[in-house]
Design a protein around this motif. Sequence first.
Motif, PDB file in Angstrom:
ATOM      1  N   PHE A  72       0.858  -1.192   0.000  1.00 15.31           N
ATOM      2  CA  PHE A  72       0.000   0.000   0.000  1.00 15.31           C
ATOM      3  C   PHE A  72       0.889   1.235   0.000  1.00 15.31           C
ATOM      4  CE2 PHE A  72       0.757  -1.203   4.392  1.00 15.31           C
ATOM      5  CZ  PHE A  72       1.159  -0.015   4.982  1.00 15.31           C
ATOM      6  N   THR A  73       0.302   2.322  -0.413  1.00 20.22           N
ATOM      7  CA  THR A  73       1.000   3.610  -0.389  1.00 20.22           C
ATOM      8  C   THR A  73       0.045   4.654   0.168  1.00 20.22           C
ATOM      9  OG1 THR A  73       0.302   4.095  -2.656  1.00 20.22           O
ATOM     10  CG2 THR A  73       2.454   3.052  -2.374  1.00 20.22           C
ATOM     11  N   PHE A  74       0.593   5.694   0.727  1.00 25.59           N
ATOM     12  CA  PHE A  74      -0.245   6.787   1.197  1.00 25.59           C
ATOM     13  C   PHE A  74       0.561   8.074   1.186  1.00 25.59           C
ATOM     14  CE2 PHE A  74       1.707   4.935   4.934  1.00 25.59           C
ATOM     15  CZ  PHE A  74       2.138   6.034   5.671  1.00 25.59           C
TER      16      PHE A  74
ATOM     17  N   ALA B 266      -4.858  -2.699   9.144  1.00 21.84           N
ATOM     18  CA  ALA B 266      -6.103  -3.213   9.731  1.00 21.84           C
ATOM     19  C   ALA B 266      -7.168  -3.377   8.653  1.00 21.84           C
ATOM     20  CB  ALA B 266      -6.587  -2.262  10.824  1.00 21.84           C
ATOM     21  N   LEU B 267      -7.211  -2.447   7.695  1.00 26.11           N
ATOM     22  CA  LEU B 267      -8.171  -2.540   6.603  1.00 26.11           C
ATOM     23  C   LEU B 267      -7.886  -3.743   5.715  1.00 26.11           C
ATOM     24  CD1 LEU B 267     -10.501  -1.424   4.892  1.00 26.11           C
ATOM     25  CD2 LEU B 267      -8.818  -0.002   3.693  1.00 26.11           C
ATOM     26  N   ILE B 268      -6.616  -3.997   5.414  1.00 29.69           N
ATOM     27  CA  ILE B 268      -6.256  -5.150   4.581  1.00 29.69           C
ATOM     28  C   ILE B 268      -6.703  -6.452   5.252  1.00 29.69           C
ATOM     29  CG2 ILE B 268      -4.306  -6.486   3.689  1.00 29.69           C
ATOM     30  CD1 ILE B 268      -2.888  -3.838   3.145  1.00 29.69           C
ATOM     31  N   GLN B 269      -6.480  -6.571   6.559  1.00 27.89           N
ATOM     32  CA  GLN B 269      -6.914  -7.762   7.282  1.00 27.89           C
ATOM     33  C   GLN B 269      -8.433  -7.899   7.251  1.00 27.89           C
ATOM     34  OE1 GLN B 269      -5.267  -7.458  11.226  1.00 27.89           O
ATOM     35  NE2 GLN B 269      -3.168  -7.885  10.564  1.00 27.89           N
ATOM     36  N   TYR B 270      -9.114  -6.776   7.378  1.00 26.15           N
ATOM     37  CA  TYR B 270     -10.578  -6.775   7.335  1.00 26.15           C
ATOM     38  C   TYR B 270     -11.077  -7.251   5.966  1.00 26.15           C
ATOM     39  CZ  TYR B 270     -15.304  -4.788   6.928  1.00 26.15           C
ATOM     40  OH  TYR B 270     -16.639  -4.618   6.710  1.00 26.15           O
ATOM     41  N   LEU B 271     -10.480  -6.752   4.896  1.00 28.07           N
ATOM     42  CA  LEU B 271     -10.890  -7.127   3.544  1.00 28.07           C
ATOM     43  C   LEU B 271     -10.580  -8.590   3.254  1.00 28.07           C
ATOM     44  CD1 LEU B 271      -9.715  -3.924   1.622  1.00 28.07           C
ATOM     45  CD2 LEU B 271     -12.061  -4.556   2.238  1.00 28.07           C
ATOM     46  N   GLU B 272      -9.465  -9.090   3.783  1.00 31.11           N
ATOM     47  CA  GLU B 272      -9.120 -10.501   3.612  1.00 31.11           C
ATOM     48  C   GLU B 272     -10.185 -11.396   4.235  1.00 31.11           C
ATOM     49  OE1 GLU B 272      -5.276 -10.734   5.358  1.00 31.11           O
ATOM     50  OE2 GLU B 272      -4.198 -10.317   3.477  1.00 31.11           O
ATOM     51  N   LYS B 273     -10.657 -11.025   5.424  1.00 30.06           N
ATOM     52  CA  LYS B 273     -11.698 -11.812   6.095  1.00 30.06           C
ATOM     53  C   LYS B 273     -12.999 -11.767   5.303  1.00 30.06           C
ATOM     54  CE  LYS B 273      -9.937 -11.387  10.824  1.00 30.06           C
ATOM     55  NZ  LYS B 273     -10.222 -10.876  12.199  1.00 30.06           N
TER      56      LYS B 273
END
Length: 222
Positions: free
Chosen positions: A8-10, A67-74
């Motif tokens: 990711f980048t920001f 945290a968002l990446i983990q949420y999307l994976e689930k």
Amino acid sequence: MPRPQEPFTFKKRNDSNTFQFTINPASGLTRKVCQDWQRRSFQDLPDTLAQYRAPKNKTAAEAGVLALIQYLEKQLEQNDARKSCNEAVTVGEWVRRFTEIETSLRTARNANKNKPYSLGTLDTYKTYYKCHIKGDPFADILMSEVDEDDVMTYTNRLSLKKLQGGNLCGGSRTFAGVVIFLRMCFNEYRKKHKHWFNPFQDLDAPRLNSVPRDSLPEDEFL
């Protein structure tokens, strides 16, 4: 040598002093999901991640994206599990769903048309299911694997089945009703699984042979 892509980048916005992020395929998520999360604000995070919506520094921003990446994976795992569950449904289980208002897709379609479903029709479907489908080997076949030969074998077996009066089921209104009910259930499955081959597709629907009745004499009518 090209530089490997980051998960990711920001960047920090100079005008509002807030962060904007982009999730890349290197994160392990699908390209479609990554496209949905390009140049997004932390205010777009789901409610379950509301505590990450206002990062004060780079460290907090990184924690929020992880945290968002983990949420999307689930979320993807749950979707895959539901899809797998649908693919593993048997003929019997799929047909049974159409005997209850709460689980019948046909009921939902009629409700969208503002057409209430007939309780009498559901009772008829329940009878067809309990008496002629439940317990039959045909009911144990997976919907994803059932083919035309399975349907032909079942309908032949059904036609030779004896009804309460001793007559064969074949040629009766019961036989036509059961097969028409199955065709409806299979058509609904086809609507949810566009690439699935419906084994009833090349089979003609059964016809009901109406029995001519003599008209009543005038005195009996009166």
